[in-house]
Design a protein around this motif. Structure first.
Motif, PDB file in Angstrom:
ATOM      1  N   ALA A  90       6.333 -46.320 -21.590  1.00 50.36           N
ATOM      2  CA  ALA A  90       5.545 -46.012 -20.516  1.00 50.36           C
ATOM      3  C   ALA A  90       4.185 -46.838 -20.902  1.00 50.36           C
ATOM      4  N   ALA A  91       3.671 -46.795 -21.958  1.00 50.77           N
ATOM      5  CA  ALA A  91       2.393 -47.079 -22.213  1.00 50.77           C
ATOM      6  C   ALA A  91       2.313 -48.699 -21.872  1.00 50.77           C
ATOM      7  N   ILE A  92       3.533 -49.342 -22.221  1.00 48.82           N
ATOM      8  CA  ILE A  92       3.283 -50.783 -21.909  1.00 48.82           C
ATOM      9  C   ILE A  92       3.518 -50.965 -20.346  1.00 48.82           C
ATOM     10  N   LEU A  93       4.191 -50.013 -19.917  1.00 48.48           N
ATOM     11  CA  LEU A  93       4.276 -50.354 -18.341  1.00 48.48           C
ATOM     12  C   LEU A  93       2.821 -50.316 -17.709  1.00 48.48           C
ATOM     13  N   LEU A  94       2.037 -49.247 -17.877  1.00 52.16           N
ATOM     14  CA  LEU A  94       0.843 -49.009 -17.489  1.00 52.16           C
ATOM     15  C   LEU A  94      -0.060 -50.387 -17.666  1.00 52.16           C
ATOM     16  N   GLN A  95       0.334 -50.894 -18.829  1.00 47.21           N
ATOM     17  CA  GLN A  95      -0.655 -52.187 -19.253  1.00 47.21           C
ATOM     18  C   GLN A  95      -0.081 -53.350 -18.430  1.00 47.21           C
ATOM     19  N   VAL A  96       1.139 -53.426 -18.493  1.00 51.41           N
ATOM     20  CA  VAL A  96       1.319 -54.436 -17.514  1.00 51.41           C
ATOM     21  C   VAL A  96       0.943 -54.476 -16.167  1.00 51.41           C
ATOM     22  N   ASN A  97       1.016 -53.090 -15.623  1.00 54.45           N
ATOM     23  CA  ASN A  97       0.634 -52.857 -14.455  1.00 54.45           C
ATOM     24  C   ASN A  97      -0.910 -53.311 -14.372  1.00 54.45           C
ATOM     25  N   ARG A  98      -1.670 -52.855 -15.225  1.00 56.94           N
ATOM     26  CA  ARG A  98      -3.252 -53.068 -15.032  1.00 56.94           C
ATOM     27  C   ARG A  98      -3.454 -54.503 -15.130  1.00 56.94           C
ATOM     28  N   GLN A  99      -2.889 -55.105 -16.285  1.00 50.17           N
ATOM     29  CA  GLN A  99      -3.444 -56.599 -16.607  1.00 50.17           C
ATOM     30  C   GLN A  99      -2.466 -57.661 -16.298  1.00 50.17           C
ATOM     31  N   GLY A 100      -1.333 -57.490 -15.883  1.00 49.37           N
ATOM     32  CA  GLY A 100      -0.379 -58.256 -15.580  1.00 49.37           C
ATOM     33  C   GLY A 100       0.260 -58.962 -16.642  1.00 49.37           C
ATOM     34  N   PHE A 101       0.919 -60.209 -16.559  1.00 48.85           N
ATOM     35  CA  PHE A 101       1.438 -60.739 -17.911  1.00 48.85           C
ATOM     36  C   PHE A 101       0.485 -61.640 -18.458  1.00 48.85           C
ATOM     37  N   THR A 102       0.009 -60.885 -19.815  1.00 46.06           N
ATOM     38  CA  THR A 102      -0.975 -61.862 -20.705  1.00 46.06           C
ATOM     39  C   THR A 102      -0.179 -62.121 -22.089  1.00 46.06           C
ATOM     40  N   ASP A 103      -0.710 -62.893 -22.759  1.00 48.96           N
ATOM     41  CA  ASP A 103      -0.070 -62.972 -24.110  1.00 48.96           C
ATOM     42  C   ASP A 103       0.186 -61.730 -24.826  1.00 48.96           C
ATOM     43  N   GLU A 104      -0.726 -60.713 -24.587  1.00 49.97           N
ATOM     44  CA  GLU A 104      -0.394 -59.468 -25.425  1.00 49.97           C
ATOM     45  C   GLU A 104       0.553 -58.700 -24.741  1.00 49.97           C
ATOM     46  N   THR A 105       0.347 -58.450 -23.451  1.00 53.37           N
ATOM     47  CA  THR A 105       1.481 -57.469 -22.757  1.00 53.37           C
ATOM     48  C   THR A 105       2.965 -58.109 -22.808  1.00 53.37           C
ATOM     49  N   ALA A 106       2.822 -59.453 -22.630  1.00 53.18           N
ATOM     50  CA  ALA A 106       4.386 -60.294 -22.772  1.00 53.18           C
ATOM     51  C   ALA A 106       4.885 -59.852 -23.938  1.00 53.18           C
ATOM     52  N   ASN A 107       3.943 -59.889 -25.132  1.00 46.46           N
ATOM     53  CA  ASN A 107       4.437 -59.784 -26.542  1.00 46.46           C
ATOM     54  C   ASN A 107       4.855 -58.346 -26.886  1.00 46.46           C
ATOM     55  N   LYS A 108       4.019 -57.419 -25.934  1.00 45.14           N
ATOM     56  CA  LYS A 108       4.452 -56.068 -26.285  1.00 45.14           C
ATOM     57  C   LYS A 108       5.659 -55.410 -25.874  1.00 45.14           C
ATOM     58  N   SER A 109       5.886 -56.246 -24.602  1.00 40.74           N
ATOM     59  CA  SER A 109       7.193 -55.937 -23.883  1.00 40.74           C
ATOM     60  C   SER A 109       8.435 -56.513 -24.453  1.00 40.74           C
ATOM     61  N   PHE A 110       8.168 -57.709 -25.021  1.00 33.61           N
ATOM     62  CA  PHE A 110       9.254 -58.368 -25.765  1.00 33.61           C
ATOM     63  C   PHE A 110       9.553 -57.767 -26.994  1.00 33.61           C
ATOM     64  N   ILE A 111       8.606 -57.190 -27.770  1.00 27.35           N
ATOM     65  CA  ILE A 111       8.826 -56.352 -28.872  1.00 27.35           C
ATOM     66  C   ILE A 111       9.489 -54.944 -28.575  1.00 27.35           C
ATOM     67  N   PHE A 112       9.162 -54.388 -27.674  1.00 33.90           N
ATOM     68  CA  PHE A 112       9.656 -52.980 -27.095  1.00 33.90           C
ATOM     69  C   PHE A 112      11.352 -53.347 -26.712  1.00 33.90           C
ATOM     70  N   SER A 113      11.624 -54.450 -26.116  1.00 32.63           N
ATOM     71  CA  SER A 113      12.887 -54.804 -25.843  1.00 32.63           C
ATOM     72  C   SER A 113      13.742 -54.920 -27.284  1.00 32.63           C
ATOM     73  N   LEU A 114      13.149 -55.558 -28.043  1.00 30.79           N
ATOM     74  CA  LEU A 114      14.040 -55.497 -29.372  1.00 30.79           C
ATOM     75  C   LEU A 114      14.140 -54.293 -29.886  1.00 30.79           C
ATOM     76  N   TYR A 115      13.339 -53.457 -29.846  1.00 30.21           N
ATOM     77  CA  TYR A 115      13.339 -51.863 -30.167  1.00 30.21           C
ATOM     78  C   TYR A 115      14.678 -51.237 -29.540  1.00 30.21           C
ATOM     79  N   TRP A 116      14.493 -51.402 -28.234  1.00 34.23           N
ATOM     80  CA  TRP A 116      15.393 -50.829 -27.488  1.00 34.23           C
ATOM     81  C   TRP A 116      16.903 -51.165 -27.551  1.00 34.23           C
ATOM     82  N   HIS A 117      16.967 -52.554 -27.906  1.00 33.10           N
ATOM     83  CA  HIS A 117      18.347 -53.181 -27.872  1.00 33.10           C
ATOM     84  C   HIS A 117      18.832 -52.337 -29.282  1.00 33.10           C
ATOM     85  N   PHE A 118      18.130 -52.420 -30.214  1.00 32.91           N
ATOM     86  CA  PHE A 118      18.356 -51.874 -31.686  1.00 32.91           C
ATOM     87  C   PHE A 118      18.811 -50.549 -31.442  1.00 32.91           C
ATOM     88  N   LEU A 119      18.153 -49.597 -30.851  1.00 27.21           N
ATOM     89  CA  LEU A 119      18.623 -48.221 -30.536  1.00 27.21           C
ATOM     90  C   LEU A 119      20.005 -48.351 -30.048  1.00 27.21           C
TER      91      LEU A 119
END
Lengths: 198, 648
Positions: free
Chosen positions: A152-181
């Motif tokens: 949810a925190a990442i979604l808020l950041q993507v919404n505000r900032q769009g895709f930047t190096d940072e938000t893209a990186n965070k979203s990708f890492i989140f996806s790794l975590y979610w697949h792992f679960l």
């Protein structure tokens, strides 16, 4: 800052590619953590004392729904990252939103299941089997909870900032975590529930 | 809970400790206020993300914990000096040997080793910091507040008293009803999580941030040892996390993992504990091996003999370290097949370790040896550690172990491994890298006095324990009768322990002496050393390297000096991106401390509030938009000019 344009956005800076590698290492540690919990469960699963066995308390219906929700959420999470690579902000957010909602649904069913167990007199304190069951499932559930807050925190950041190096990186890492679960759940589904019902 | 249960009461020594804690805290507060240093402390240290400063804070904490663990040791030795002694009662003795072990392993050896890694590794691989500087600060503060939590148990609530291995059922609520073992599970958990993050951080740093040209097989041996150590940390610490969590659930939430009824299994704890606990031994010893390798090579003026076999041995040790855990409880009834398997794997570790010993000896052979203080520790290490290793092989034989199990022989063995291995290792490292940290060397004369007192005291203290063990004196007994005949050897051991303690006092006095009297301006390379960290000025500027070095061989700095080739490229400086300081890691540590302390006493409302606080801190970090700052090329040129006295 050196930027390598041939890579996807989330990998482009050195710092970001380090973060992804670091997160893979962290997932390695998580694998050890869950393996240990599984080892504990396998040691204690038939040591039920005076409490109920798995066969007596497991309910197939809820578990099937949990599995469906979590596996589908992993798929939508993948679609979200695909949308991100195509630089489609709105679809990405929709897919991530669906992912988190399904996560919430999973959590809701799991909490109901726990409440049912307790009402049937199967608590953390009842037997070694139930202690190891609650702690294994609970650790996975806690991971899902943290994942929902984080996502949810990442979604808020993507919404505000769009895709930047940072938000893209965070979203990708989140996806790794979610697949792992999701992978951990497959093991729980197979070796806790299916094996327990047999 | 009543106040007299909350505060530990009834012992004059505890009251003395209360008074001294209050006085020292007051002295620190008054001193900081009087000299107006609060701002300095906060800006330069508590909020720092600089690996060098974090390393120094680790080392200072480790030295303080060495003092605490050392006082525990002296109390134990005083109690055992003569038969039927009454200085400590059984309960107090139990608490002291438990905290001695915990503090020495987890809060002295580990942070000392991690402190060395922090100071040295980025410099040794030609990097400007670790991969995740902020995470590094989080690791440190988690360790620090975990250590504080455990130390608090001494005066509030009572210390853990079931041994550092906390075997169940003894450590269960039923048999250890005080909060002592709650402290154990929570304090270790908090600092353990910090260590796990260190593991991730240093693997990424070493694998991804090496200077151009530094291939894996060109890395200094200390860097190799740290890489392998951190891989062990990554795979061993999650097991401890789980074990401690289950212990917490058993003791605080009434679960049945290790209980005697309702299906619980006490041996599960022993297995989980040692699956982590044995690799832990190698976590504290492999970096020491790395330090000795660098020190021996530097002061023999030779390349390290058998570089590749050194690496292969360490990898072999790291794999085997996960396959030997059951040798800690041969006598607990797991059958001949299992004992046989663990006997063989344990003895197999002697092979790669032996390879390393011979490599060090061959490095010394025909070397131009200078007997500096770090070198003395390295030379002292080889024979003493070999005694520890050989007695280890004796213990590894399961059938023979039935004779030595849980005797003073075992106590002597592991002190003969851990003191020359880990403690001499970090002391060698501390003397060796001291000028890199502070810009001046420790006084060699005092350092040598300290060394000789320590090495003689050590042998006098621990050699008799081998014989006491073979004569049947078991460990962890708080007193013995005169008819056992254990008296004279125990008295000798106690005298040795005090000589060892005097050695440490001299070593600490050396800090003050050298701070006042040691010559400054010895340049960046006072030892004529070989690896990249010595190519920087001392003390090292915040950005480490104005330009990244070009590595063309092993021991790149030595190569550059010998062949007179430049290590750094010509040309103007470029601006350097740096991470900003942050108070968040410190605040997170404080919140974790409150969380741990509340759980120890089962105060669930404050625990939940602190738990929410942790989540808020994570969110603050996630939403923070801090991209660090840049040091301009002009500023770098000015700094380098000042430090090096010329332009590179």
């Amino acid at each position: 800052m050196k930027i390598n344009d041939s890579l996807p956005l989330e990998y482009r800076t050195e710092e970001n590619s380090n973060k992804i590698f670091g997160f893979w290492l962290f997932l390695g540690a998580e694998i050890v953590l869950f393996s240990t919990l599984f080892a504990v469960y396998f040691t204690l699963w038939n040591r039920t004392g005076n409490g109920p066995t798995g066969k007596e308390i497991f309910e197939v219906g809820g578990v099937i729904w949990e599995t469906l929700l979590l596996l589908t959420s992993s798929f939508t999470c993948g679609l979200g990252i695909h949308a991100m690579r195509l630089n489609l902000k709105k679809p990405m957010m929709v897919f991530f939103g669906i992912t988190l909602l399904m996560g919430l649904g999973f959590l809701g069913i799991e909490i109901t299941e726990f409440v049912n167990y307790v009402h049937e007199g199967a608590t953390l304190q009842t037997s070694a089997f139930l202690s190891s069951l609650f702690v294994l499932l609970g650790t996975h559930g806690l991971h899902v909870t943290m994942g929902i807050l984080w996502g949810a925190a990442i979604l808020l950041q993507v919404n505000r900032q769009g895709f930047t190096d940072e938000t893209a990186n965070k979203s990708f890492i989140f996806s790794l975590y979610w697949h792992f679960l999701d992978v951990v759940w497959i093991f729980i589904f197979s070796f806790v529930y299916l094996k327990g019902l047999m | 809970m009543k106040w007299d249960e909350f505060f530990v009461t009834g012992e004059p020594m505890i009251y003395a400790a209360d008074v001294s804690i209050i006085l020292v805290s007051l002295a620190i507060v008054i001193g900081l206020t009087y000299f107006k240093k609060w701002g300095y402390l906060w800006r330069e240290w508590l909020t720092t993300v600089d690996h060098k400063r974090i390393g120094i804070m680790y080392i200072i904490s480790a030295l303080i914990m060495l003092f605490r663990g050392g006082v525990d040791a002296l109390l134990m030795r005083t109690q055992l000096a003569v038969p039927d002694n009454k200085i400590l009662d059984a309960q107090h003795y139990n608490e002291i040997f438990t905290t001695h072990g915990l503090i020495m392993i987890l809060f002295m050896a580990m942070p000392f080793v991690i402190g060395m890694m922090n100071v040295v590794i980025p410099l040794q691989i030609g990097a400007r910091d670790v991969a995740f500087p902020r995470l590094n600060a989080v690791s440190f503060w988690m360790f620090f507040f975990g250590a504080m939590l455990l130390n608090l148990s001494f005066v509030i609530g009572g210390s853990p008293d079931a041994g550092w291995s906390a075997y169940f059922p003894l450590a269960s609520l039923e048999f250890s009803p005080t909060v002592g073992n709650n402290y154990y599970s929570l304090a270790l958990q908090i600092s353990g999580i910090g260590t796990l993050m260190t593991g991730v951080n240093f693997i990424v740093t070493i694998l991804k941030m090496r200077a151009p040209g530094m291939k894996l097989m060109r890395m200094p041996m200390f860097t190799w040892s740290v890489l392998i150590t951190n891989v062990i940390i990554l795979f061993a610490f999650p097991v401890l996390t789980v074990a401690l969590a289950l212990m917490m659930f058993d003791r605080i939430f009434g679960s049945q993992f290790f209980t005697m009824a309702n299906g619980g299994m006490d041996m599960l704890w022993a297995n989980l504990f040692w699956v982590w606990g044995h690799p832990e031994v190698y976590i504290v010893i492999l970096p020491a091996f790395g330090i000795f390798s660098d020190v021996i090579s530097t002061f023999s003026k030779k390349n390290l003999y058998g570089y590749k076999s050194m690496v292969v041995s360490m990898v072999a040790i790291s794999v085997l370290s996960f396959l030997v855990w059951a040798h800690h409880f041969y006598t607990m009834g797991q059958g001949a097949m299992v004992n046989g398997f663990f006997s063989i794997t344990t003895m197999a570790i002697a092979v790669p370790t032996g390879v390393k010993i011979f490599n060090w000896l061959f490095t010394l052979q025909k070397g131009k040896i200078s007997f500096t203080s770090p070198m003395l520790y390295a030379m002292g290490f080889i024979p003493i550690f070999t005694i520890g290793g050989v007695t280890g092989v004796m213990l590894a034989m399961a059938s023979a172990d039935y004779q030595y199990h849980n005797t003073m022989f075992l106590v002597a063995h592991f002190h003969y491994v851990l003191i020359p291995g880990t403690v001499f290792g970090v002391l060698a490292g501390m003397h060796y890298w001291f000028p890199k940290m502070f810009g001046f060397r420790l006084n060699e004369r005092l350092a040598k006095w300290a060394f000789w007192l320590i090495i003689i005291g050590f042998n006098v203290a621990f050699m008799p324990l081998f014989f006491l063990g073979l004569n049947g004196m078991t460990r962890r007994m708080y007193t013995y009768s005169a008819s056992t005949g254990f008296g004279p050897l125990n008295m000798i051991a106690t005298i040795g322990a005090f000589v060892l303690a005097i050695g440490f006092v001299v070593l600490c006095y050396n800090f003050f002496h050298s701070f006042r009297h040691s010559p400054r301006n010895e340049g960046g390379d006072p030892w004529d050393a070989r690896t990249l960290e010595w190519s920087t000025p001392s003390p090292v500027p915040v950005y480490n390297f104005a330009k990244l070095p070009n590595v063309k061989s092993q021991d790149a700095f030595w190569h550059a000096k010998k062949h007179n080739v430049p290590l750094y490229e010509e040309g103007p400086y470029e601006e350097i991106h740096m991470p900003s300081n942050s108070g968040q890691p410190f605040i997170l540590g404080v919140i974790m401390f409150i969380l741990g302390f509340s759980l120890v006493f089962s105060w669930f409302i404050p625990a939940i509030i602190a738990g929410v606080g942790v989540i808020i801190m994570l969110a603050v970090r996630s939403f923070e938009r801090d991209h660090g700052y840049h040091i301009s090329a002009k500023e770098i040129a000015a700094t380098e000019q000042k430090l090096r006295g010329d332009t590179v």
